[in-house]
Design a protein around this motif. Structure first.
Motif, PDB file in Angstrom:
ATOM      1  N   LEU A 140       2.205   1.620  14.233  1.00 55.19           N
ATOM      2  CA  LEU A 140       2.326   1.495  12.780  1.00 55.19           C
ATOM      3  C   LEU A 140       3.733   1.920  12.383  1.00 55.19           C
ATOM      4  O   LEU A 140       4.213   2.975  12.806  1.00 55.19           O
ATOM      5  CB  LEU A 140       1.292   2.387  12.079  1.00 55.19           C
ATOM      6  N   TRP A 191       3.125   1.074   1.333  1.00 52.48           N
ATOM      7  CA  TRP A 191       3.004   2.531   1.405  1.00 52.48           C
ATOM      8  C   TRP A 191       3.339   3.142   0.045  1.00 52.48           C
ATOM      9  O   TRP A 191       2.690   4.076  -0.407  1.00 52.48           O
ATOM     10  CB  TRP A 191       3.961   3.048   2.475  1.00 52.48           C
ATOM     11  N   MET A 324       3.575  -0.916   5.316  1.00 55.42           N
ATOM     12  CA  MET A 324       3.008  -0.649   6.633  1.00 55.42           C
ATOM     13  C   MET A 324       2.824  -1.955   7.388  1.00 55.42           C
ATOM     14  O   MET A 324       2.257  -2.911   6.859  1.00 55.42           O
ATOM     15  CB  MET A 324       1.653   0.047   6.492  1.00 55.42           C
ATOM     16  N   MET A 340      -4.311   2.762   8.015  1.00 53.14           N
ATOM     17  CA  MET A 340      -3.829   2.088   6.823  1.00 53.14           C
ATOM     18  C   MET A 340      -4.892   2.128   5.729  1.00 53.14           C
ATOM     19  O   MET A 340      -4.611   2.444   4.569  1.00 53.14           O
ATOM     20  CB  MET A 340      -3.459   0.637   7.140  1.00 53.14           C
TER      21      MET A 340
END
Length: 416
Positions: A140, A191, A324, A340
């Motif tokens: 990630l 994000w 992300m 996530m």
């Protein structure tokens, strides 16, 4: 997938990249917001070098390939790369509460690394593996929208499985749902959001509110005390909006008209200068009365100077985002998707937002944030209300040819 073709940086792209890294978004720390934006920056650190070496992009990962690479069931871990100071930390700075809670709930260990200091630099770290179709060692990553767009087009991000992202799908704020580079968020989730607004020093304006680009450019009482940003997308994007044009779908003629309008402000000496983040000191002192500004800076300035105010123009404002992504060939895709999704649960999102003070992309988080800090919950620079969110617009993706032409005109405008 974006087709490979040799590509080298033009002089305007190089100049724009250097401006960003010297005193624009790229010069700032994580807590003081923002980094360089634009194809030019990416090309210097990544694609430009890659293309010059004759390395084609990897083929896009199909569902079967992604499944064969995923070791999530057997390996309960995630390798997560992020920017510095972009994750909540306990008061004793010995733990990361939201990450620890995720591990306790799921049994998935998170190796969290703050190894992103700049989009360009980070892309330089991972591009050799991506180009070779290899695992980057990261499951990630968080990168700014322009870099996310390019990684996706090159086929270097894995398509996400919606069944692992129920909270993200349900709670993503409408203003972030349909970027032109990832419609429907098939490959990415934000994000945080990064707004560009109008800021002013109430003392320097004599108590008057400043809330439009028209006012910045035409109000004689502000002559010589106005600044615009040296980032093309922010200054031109805000001007396009003020002219009734959509930054997401403008034409060459629209762009030229916006440049011409700002040029008049330069010629009449209405605009004092074009700045990176260095406008903050002048705004606080009152040497600049009003300006195009980055919201994260304003949150910080307001803490020390109650005269600093901000306004969202009726015409709208420009927003970018950090996003992300799961890189191609990542070993723990499903685990990464679970993480996530976890950050789209409102209580978790509120805890993160309370620490990093950026726009939270999670809809309906206000009540949870109010439990932590009522002032933050009412700050529309952290939690835009629906009226503010509806005014958010993104600057559209540019081709390399457009980037070169537009940056050349903007550089001439600002004297760079």
């Amino acid at each position: 997938m974006e087709q490979y073709e040799p590509e080298r940086l033009s002089a305007p792209q190089l100049a724009a990249m250097r401006r960003s890294l010297r005193n624009g978004r790229g010069a700032l720390t994580r807590r003081s917001l923002l980094r360089a934006s634009g194809v030019g920056a990416l090309a210097l650190g990544g694609l430009g070098t890659l293309s010059a070496c004759g390395i084609p992009p990897a083929e896009r990962q199909g569902d079967a390939a992604a499944a064969s690479d995923d070791h999530s069931a057997a390996e309960k871990q995630i390798n997560f790369s992020n920017w510095t100071e972009y994750m909540d930390v306990s008061e004793d700075e010995k733990s990361r509460p939201t990450l620890d809670a995720f591990t306790k709930r799921t049994g998935i260990e998170v190796k969290y690394t703050e190894d992103i200091n700049d989009n360009v630099e980070f892309f330089g770290k991972i591009k050799p593996q991506l180009a070779a179709g290899q695992d980057t060692g990261r499951d990630l990553v968080i990168v700014t929208d322009w870099l996310a767009a390019r990684i996706i087009r090159l086929g270097w991000a894995q398509k996400l499985d919606p069944s692992n992202l129920p909270h993200a799908f349900a709670n993503l704020s409408p203003q972030f749902r349909t970027p032109d580079w990832d419609p429907g968020r098939a490959y990415s989730y934000p994000w945080t959001g990064i707004p560009t607004v109008i800021a002013y020093n109430q003392k320097a304006t004599g108590g008057r509110k400043v809330d439009s680009i028209t006012q910045l450019l035409d109000d004689p009482k502000l002559k010589g005390k106005v600044s615009f940003l040296s980032e093309m997308r922010d200054s031109v994007g805000m001007t396009l909006l003020d002219m009734g044009k959509d930054p997401g779908s403008f034409s060459d003629a629209d762009y030229d008209a916006a440049i011409g309008r700002i040029q008049k402000g330069v010629d009449r000496k209405q605009i004092r200068r074009f700045t990176g983040n260095d406008y903050t000191a002048d705004l606080s002192k009152g040497d600049i009365a009003a300006c195009v500004a980055w919201a994260g800076d304003i949150i910080q300035l307001q803490a020390d100077n109650p005269d600093i105010k901000f306004a969202i123009p009726a015409a709208g404002y420009i927003t970018s985002s950090d996003n992300m992504l799961v890189p191609a060939r990542a070993r723990h895709k499903t685990n990464a998707e679970k993480l996530m999704d976890y950050y789209y649960e409102p209580p978790v999102a509120a805890q993160l937002a309370a620490y990093i003070n950026y726009v939270c992309p999670v809809d309906g988080v206000a009540a949870e944030l109010a439990k932590i800090d009522e002032a933050m919950a009412s700050n529309t620079l952290i939690l835009p209300d629906r009226a503010m969110a509806a005014k958010s617009r993104a600057f559209r993706s540019l081709s390399s040819e457009e980037e070169t032409a537009y940056e050349e005109k903007f550089a001439k405008l600002i004297g760079a």
